[in-house]
Scaffold this motif. Structure first.
Motif, PDB file in Angstrom:
ATOM      1  N   ASN A 325       0.814  -1.213   0.000  1.00 15.83           N
ATOM      2  CA  ASN A 325       0.000   0.000   0.000  1.00 15.83           C
ATOM      3  C   ASN A 325       0.850   1.266   0.000  1.00 15.83           C
ATOM      4  N   GLY A 326       1.985   1.209  -0.678  1.00 20.77           N
ATOM      5  CA  GLY A 326       2.829   2.381  -0.821  1.00 20.77           C
ATOM      6  C   GLY A 326       3.842   2.585   0.276  1.00 20.77           C
ATOM      7  N   ARG A 327       3.915   1.683   1.256  1.00 20.62           N
ATOM      8  CA  ARG A 327       4.872   1.853   2.351  1.00 20.62           C
ATOM      9  C   ARG A 327       6.276   1.378   1.963  1.00 20.62           C
ATOM     10  N   HIS A 328       6.376   0.472   1.002  1.00 16.69           N
ATOM     11  CA  HIS A 328       7.661  -0.053   0.583  1.00 16.69           C
ATOM     12  C   HIS A 328       7.792   0.018  -0.929  1.00 16.69           C
ATOM     13  N   ILE A 329       9.030  -0.072  -1.388  1.00 16.19           N
ATOM     14  CA  ILE A 329       9.327  -0.074  -2.821  1.00 16.19           C
ATOM     15  C   ILE A 329      10.250  -1.247  -3.105  1.00 16.19           C
ATOM     16  N   LEU A 330       9.850  -2.100  -4.025  1.00 11.75           N
ATOM     17  CA  LEU A 330      10.709  -3.178  -4.499  1.00 11.75           C
ATOM     18  C   LEU A 330      11.559  -2.640  -5.632  1.00 11.75           C
ATOM     19  N   SER A 331      12.855  -2.918  -5.565  1.00  9.48           N
ATOM     20  CA  SER A 331      13.791  -2.356  -6.540  1.00  9.48           C
ATOM     21  C   SER A 331      14.795  -3.416  -6.955  1.00  9.48           C
ATOM     22  N   ALA A 332      15.022  -3.534  -8.251  1.00  9.43           N
ATOM     23  CA  ALA A 332      16.011  -4.468  -8.805  1.00  9.43           C
ATOM     24  C   ALA A 332      17.042  -3.669  -9.583  1.00  9.43           C
ATOM     25  N   GLY A 333      18.330  -3.906  -9.282  1.00  8.01           N
ATOM     26  CA  GLY A 333      19.385  -3.103  -9.875  1.00  8.01           C
ATOM     27  C   GLY A 333      20.355  -3.900 -10.709  1.00  8.01           C
ATOM     28  N   GLN A 334      21.220  -3.178 -11.391  1.00  8.75           N
ATOM     29  CA  GLN A 334      22.259  -3.796 -12.203  1.00  8.75           C
ATOM     30  C   GLN A 334      23.331  -4.461 -11.348  1.00  8.75           C
ATOM     31  N   ASP A 335      23.328  -4.229 -10.042  1.00 11.44           N
ATOM     32  CA  ASP A 335      24.292  -4.847  -9.142  1.00 11.44           C
ATOM     33  C   ASP A 335      23.863  -6.243  -8.707  1.00 11.44           C
ATOM     34  N   ARG A 336      22.854  -6.821  -9.380  1.00 11.35           N
ATOM     35  CA  ARG A 336      22.343  -8.167  -9.095  1.00 11.35           C
ATOM     36  C   ARG A 336      21.652  -8.266  -7.736  1.00 11.35           C
ATOM     37  N   ALA A 337      21.257  -7.158  -7.199  1.00 10.94           N
ATOM     38  CA  ALA A 337      20.583  -7.147  -5.898  1.00 10.94           C
ATOM     39  C   ALA A 337      19.103  -6.858  -6.097  1.00 10.94           C
ATOM     40  N   PHE A 338      18.289  -7.501  -5.276  1.00 11.21           N
ATOM     41  CA  PHE A 338      16.836  -7.283  -5.247  1.00 11.21           C
ATOM     42  C   PHE A 338      16.516  -6.735  -3.863  1.00 11.21           C
ATOM     43  N   ARG A 339      16.084  -5.468  -3.797  1.00 11.05           N
ATOM     44  CA  ARG A 339      15.990  -4.765  -2.524  1.00 11.05           C
ATOM     45  C   ARG A 339      14.566  -4.318  -2.228  1.00 11.05           C
ATOM     46  N   LEU A 340      14.328  -4.119  -0.930  1.00 13.15           N
ATOM     47  CA  LEU A 340      13.068  -3.585  -0.430  1.00 13.15           C
ATOM     48  C   LEU A 340      13.383  -2.301   0.338  1.00 13.15           C
ATOM     49  N   PHE A 341      12.916  -1.167  -0.184  1.00 11.45           N
ATOM     50  CA  PHE A 341      13.136   0.120   0.459  1.00 11.45           C
ATOM     51  C   PHE A 341      11.870   0.538   1.201  1.00 11.45           C
ATOM     52  N   SER A 342      12.062   1.075   2.396  1.00 14.59           N
ATOM     53  CA  SER A 342      10.948   1.610   3.168  1.00 14.59           C
ATOM     54  C   SER A 342      10.836   3.102   2.913  1.00 14.59           C
ATOM     55  N   VAL A 343       9.636   3.542   2.558  1.00 15.84           N
ATOM     56  CA  VAL A 343       9.405   4.961   2.315  1.00 15.84           C
ATOM     57  C   VAL A 343       9.278   5.715   3.623  1.00 15.84           C
ATOM     58  N   ILE A 344       8.859   5.026   4.690  1.00 12.36           N
ATOM     59  CA  ILE A 344       8.586   5.678   5.976  1.00 12.36           C
ATOM     60  C   ILE A 344       9.816   5.679   6.876  1.00 12.36           C
ATOM     61  N   GLN A 345      10.438   4.520   7.076  1.00  8.37           N
ATOM     62  CA  GLN A 345      11.575   4.402   7.987  1.00  8.37           C
ATOM     63  C   GLN A 345      12.741   3.771   7.234  1.00  8.37           C
ATOM     64  N   ASP A 346      13.808   4.530   7.100  1.00  7.88           N
ATOM     65  CA  ASP A 346      14.941   4.086   6.296  1.00  7.88           C
ATOM     66  C   ASP A 346      15.613   2.852   6.883  1.00  7.88           C
ATOM     67  N   GLN A 347      15.506   2.662   8.177  1.00  9.19           N
ATOM     68  CA  GLN A 347      16.178   1.540   8.824  1.00  9.19           C
ATOM     69  C   GLN A 347      15.565   0.198   8.417  1.00  9.19           C
ATOM     70  N   GLN A 348      14.353   0.190   7.905  1.00 12.05           N
ATOM     71  CA  GLN A 348      13.694  -1.045   7.511  1.00 12.05           C
ATOM     72  C   GLN A 348      14.076  -1.501   6.110  1.00 12.05           C
ATOM     73  N   SER A 349      14.828  -0.706   5.379  1.00 12.28           N
ATOM     74  CA  SER A 349      15.260  -1.094   4.039  1.00 12.28           C
ATOM     75  C   SER A 349      16.263  -2.228   4.133  1.00 12.28           C
ATOM     76  N   ARG A 350      16.190  -3.162   3.189  1.00 12.47           N
ATOM     77  CA  ARG A 350      17.073  -4.316   3.231  1.00 12.47           C
ATOM     78  C   ARG A 350      17.135  -4.970   1.865  1.00 12.47           C
ATOM     79  N   GLU A 351      18.141  -5.846   1.710  1.00 15.37           N
ATOM     80  CA  GLU A 351      18.283  -6.635   0.490  1.00 15.37           C
ATOM     81  C   GLU A 351      17.683  -8.013   0.721  1.00 15.37           C
ATOM     82  N   LEU A 352      16.927  -8.516  -0.255  1.00 16.07           N
ATOM     83  CA  LEU A 352      16.347  -9.838  -0.144  1.00 16.07           C
ATOM     84  C   LEU A 352      17.436 -10.901  -0.318  1.00 16.07           C
TER      85      LEU A 352
END
Length: 903
Positions: A325-352
């Motif tokens: 519901n817009g709280r997180h962003i799934l992101s895939a990069g050229q660095d072969r990483a698949f990440r989950l970014f938190s829009v609200i709290q930066d500390q919750q961002s992590r790599e899958l």
């Protein structure tokens, strides 16, 4: 500005500038640079504590002392106290490359060899440097360091390979070390007196005694590139950590004079900084790969292990999607990483997690990057089955299978989806059904196959009988409708087909007539948006099998498109740097912005309040806010630029200066909102189609409704007793006997008109604050101050203020127009009309209107002028309540339906 304005950028941890570590009380903080801004992390948990404001240029050097942060950008040095800039030092004529904290002073060194000494005591009063030193003409400084216990002395390394020891107080060069025929890249002081470590470009580390100019020990690791960072351990272990340009950290034992351990995959890029914490076996490292890591030496063999880290993409993201519901962003990069970014709290961002990559790399003696999956080129997700099984499917570059992920555990799934195992070709497109049970994959060979996400088993292939496959060429995109009735696929050669989802046969098809690059399907309106190589976006009705919209305007390759959640907007980005918003209903472009760095991917949140974009050669995700949502404007055209393209800067790391246009360094003012701000400033916070409550306690506004009941309940049982010899507004004078004495002259007074005459003194009876605020608010057409005042009154006080305006003798209607009470009643009716139309303080205003009509209803009924205002209030009240009641009715119907259903 446009509908979307810059907000902030996420996913940035650090850049290629050495960090600064300081201890405040019992906590240790690290300050890092991120482009033109800086960030401060708490080292105990690497939690982001503060983000600095945006500077005009990228930061080149950094230093910190207590609450002060010193950032060199260009030829200037900015001084911040926490997040507020307190000074700007400008004296250098070349770019400042180094800053050194030296007691109560800061040393700055530029590319031309100028060294300035600044005092930060009384910064605002002393903007000029206190000393200046000019280095030799053939001496290019590359690093600067203060040897411990060397009073007023600094050691400066050069690109030519020599070292110079300077006395900054006397501005005199004391000694020059010949060097080692290699450029000096780093130098650091050791816990042992007179001993320093020098790192060279040829990969050698020289532990040197500067007092006797004598070599202590030399370490060599030329295979690991240039020595870019050094740090000595201070917890009693004789260790020296060195970082190279290859991303490897080496740990050297100074007693045994040999290599103790190597962290081979410490970072994916060059090591920028290393720092051993004081009296702790913890090493912090930062790199240009956008990461900070902390290593602890607590293993039996003395090798370090990863303690904690913060990281972002080390290469630009390729595709993004809002989630939860817009709280997180799934992101895939050229660095072969698949990440989950938190829009609200930066500390919750992590790599899958992709499995035990580090353990497998050590066991197989391979690089971690070689074991990671190839970059993701497309993915789809469904939130409905997050708790049951894998709910994300990804397609990877030149990979013949697709992978599933379980976001609940942030790990890769146990199933691997392999379409057409007899003739495998790379998977190019994927989609998950609305129910979350099935994944549909399309390959480069034109094959489309459906899989069950729970078991990973194939559940059928979509084959066009004459061709033996779904499409002749590559499958560009696949999509499923909301009821699992239709499946839509698009081929590279321009053929679009609509399939029966369960039967796997073609129901209809048509030719676009051009090469299809990308397709996006909206389940709400049933429209399929296609992007062709002729830079045209076409919208097709998959049921009616006809083109319904055609949008043109981009001048370069279209990189991405997406629908809004309600299907009314279509957003598209292009390599020409433009972002265009198309109104699907009106079939026209409503807004367009241009940025310097082209957009590669975009995603609009389900609530349509935030837009996320990625850009060429940018490692972060940039967020834009929808001004029409947060301003409360009922018409989007007041913000939209139409066919005009507006130049806008990218969002900054800090949201404080995020809204800036390209041709101005000042924040942009929102002119479209300010012209209506005089009516009601709270209108800016209003959300369309909704009402805003007053946030007052329920008892406060309910007391206005039930005031008569409360008065009856609180009525005393016995009347109050009259006190004996009680004075009534008579001044008294003290006497020795304690009796109350009154003076006849002071007891006499006379009331004439609206004035009270007492002892020949005339006192004016001024109107109450209630009437003063009402009149002043009506003059400027802004009732916010009046609303705040009456919200602070008690129920009985507000009742008294309204009853003070009551007209007792109203037999002669012609004489009422000039009375102050009549004017005040008219102003109150205007106030109610204004507040109801803006839908602010809704429940409180309803209670006040009820009390007002109870007191003044008869007067309004008898006066024609007041009747007109009352009718206007009734019309607005009915219109607003009808809209709210419609929304309530939908909820009531749904609750009734579910309550009567039997499951």
């Amino acid at each position: 500005m446009g509908i979307f304005e810059p907000y902030r950028a996420i996913g940035y941890i650090t850049s290629g500038v050495p960090f600064s570590v300081q201890r405040l009380g019992t906590e240790t903080f690290v300050t890092v640079t991120v482009g033109k801004s800086f960030q401060i992390y708490n080292c105990s948990n690497l939690k982001l504590m503060l983000i600095g404001p945006q500077l005009p240029k990228k930061i080149r050097a950094l230093a910190s002392y207590r609450d002060f942060t010193f950032a060199a950008y260009g030829t200037d040095i900015a001084v911040f106290k926490r997040a507020h800039q307190v000074a700007n030092w400008s004296r250098h004529s070349a770019k400042v490359n180094f800053l050194l904290l030296f007691g109560d002073h800061i040393l700055s060194v530029d590319a031309d060899g100028n060294v300035f000494i600044w005092s930060f005591k009384g910064i605002e009063d002393n903007p000029a440097p206190i000393e200046h030193i000019k280095l030799d003409a053939n001496f290019t400084p590359t690093c600067i360091m203060h040897p411990d216990t060397y009073l007023n002395k600094v050691l400066i390394g050069s690109q030519e390979g020599s070292l110079q020891l300077w006395n900054i107080s006397a501005k005199k060069k004391l000694y020059e070390f010949k060097g080692w025929n290699s450029s000096i890249c780093s130098c650091v002081s050791s816990p042992a007196l007179d001993v320093t470590a020098v790192g060279c470009a040829d990969g050698t580390i020289h532990v040197h005694n500067i007092r006797y100019d004598k070599e202590v020990v030399t370490f060599k690791h030329s295979a690991r590139g240039t020595v870019t960072a050094l740090s000595f351990s201070t917890d009693g272990q004789p260790l020296l950590a060195s970082g190279g340009s290859s991303g490897v950290i080496s740990i050297w034992n100074l007693e045994k004079k040999r290599l103790q351990s190597v962290i081979r995959e410490a970072h994916e890029s060059s090591i920028i900084s290393l720092h051993f914490f004081a009296n702790e076996p913890v090493l912090m490292s930062s790199s240009a790969d956008n990461s900070i890591k902390m290593w602890i030496f607590d293993t039996s063999d003395g090798d370090p292990r990863l303690l904690r880290f913060r990281s972002g993409h080390s290469a630009p993201p390729l595709c993004i999607r809002f989630y939860a519901n817009g709280r997180h962003i799934l992101s895939a990069g050229q660095d072969r990483a698949f990440r989950l970014f938190s829009v609200i709290q930066d500390q919750q961002s992590r790599e899958l997690s992709q499995g035990h990559i580090s353990k497998r790399a050590k066991k197989l003696r391979m690089k971690e990057e070689e074991l990671k999956l190839k970059p993701v080129i497309a993915f789809d997700c469904a939130e409905i089955r997050e708790r049951d099984w894998c709910n994300v499917v990804t397609c990877h570059m030149d990979t013949e299978q697709a992978y599933v992920w379980r976001l609940q555990n942030f790990v890769i799934g146990e199933h691997i989806l392999r379409p057409c195992p007899e003739n495998p070709t790379p998977v190019k497109a994927c989609a998950i059904s609305a129910c979350g049970n099935f994944a549909v994959l399309g390959t480069a060979g034109g094959w489309i196959e459906r899989f069950n996400l729970q078991s990973g088993i194939s559940r059928g292939s979509y084959v066009d009988t004459p061709k033996g496959s779904a499409h002749d060429g590559e499958v560009v995109g696949v999509a499923c409708d909301s009821t699992n009735t239709l499946m839509i696929s698009a081929g590279y050669h321009g053929d679009i087909k609509v399939w029966d989802f369960k039967g796997c046969y073609v129901k209809s098809s048509w030719e676009v007539g051009c090469t299809v690059v990308k397709v996006v399907y909206n389940r709400l309106n049933g429209l399929l948006a296609t992007v062709t190589d002729d830079l045209v976006i076409c919208l097709y009705d998959v049921v009616a099998l006809r083109m319904v919209r055609k949008f043109e305007g981009h001048t370069d390759r279209i990189t991405d498109i997406c629908f809004s959640e309600d299907g009314k907007w279509l957003l598209s980005s292009s390599m020409d740097g433009s972002l265009r918003i198309w109104d699907v209903v009106l079939a026209r472009q409503i807004d367009a912005i241009h940025v310097d760095v082209s957009i590669t991917a975009l995603s609009l949140s389900p609530n349509m309040d935030v837009l996320a974009t990625t850009h060429v050669d940018q490692n972060g995700v940039y967020l834009w806010v929808n001004r029409s949502i947060f301003s409360g404007a009922s018409n989007v055209d007041s913000f939209a630029s139409g066919k005009e393209v507006v130049n806008v800067r990218l969002p900054s790391i800090s949201s404080m200066n995020g809204s800036q246009t390209e041709d101005s360094d000042e924040p942009v003012t929102d002119n479209s909102v300010s012209k209506d701000a005089s009516v009601s400033p709270t209108f800016i916070k209003q959300i369309p189609e909704l009402v805003t409550l007053s946030l007052l306690p329920k008892s406060q506004w309910q007391s206005l409704i039930n005031l008569d009941i409360i008065k009856v309940r609180n009525k005393p049982i016995e009347p109050p007793k009259k006190p004996e010899k009680a004075p009534f507004f008579l001044p008294s004078v003290p006497s020795l006997s304690g009796e109350i004495l009154f003076t006849p002259s002071e007891a006499n007074g006379d009331v004439k008109g609206n004035d009270l005459v007492m002892n020949d003194r005339k006192l004016d009876l001024a109107p109450s604050p209630f009437l003063q605020l009402l009149q002043s608010s009506a003059e400027i057409k802004n009732f916010s101050a009046f609303t705040d005042y009456i919200k602070g009154l008690s129920a009985s006080a507000l009742d008294m203020e309204l009853r003070m305006l009551q007209i007792i003798d109203d037999e002669n209607l012609e004489d009422l127009d000039g009375k102050p009470e009549m004017i005040s009643i008219e102003l109150l009716l205007d106030y109610f009309v204004c507040e109801i139309s803006y839908k602010n303080n809704f429940e409180f205003i309803q209670a006040v209107i009820r009390l007002f009509l109870k007191i003044h209803g008869e007067t309004i009924r008898r006066h024609p002028k007041l009747q007109g205002k009352a009718k206007k209030l009734l019309e607005i009240q009915s219109d607003v309540w009808q809209k709210i009641d419609t929304m309530f009715q939908r909820t009531r119907c749904m609750v009734t339906f579910l309550g009567n259903s039997q499951f």
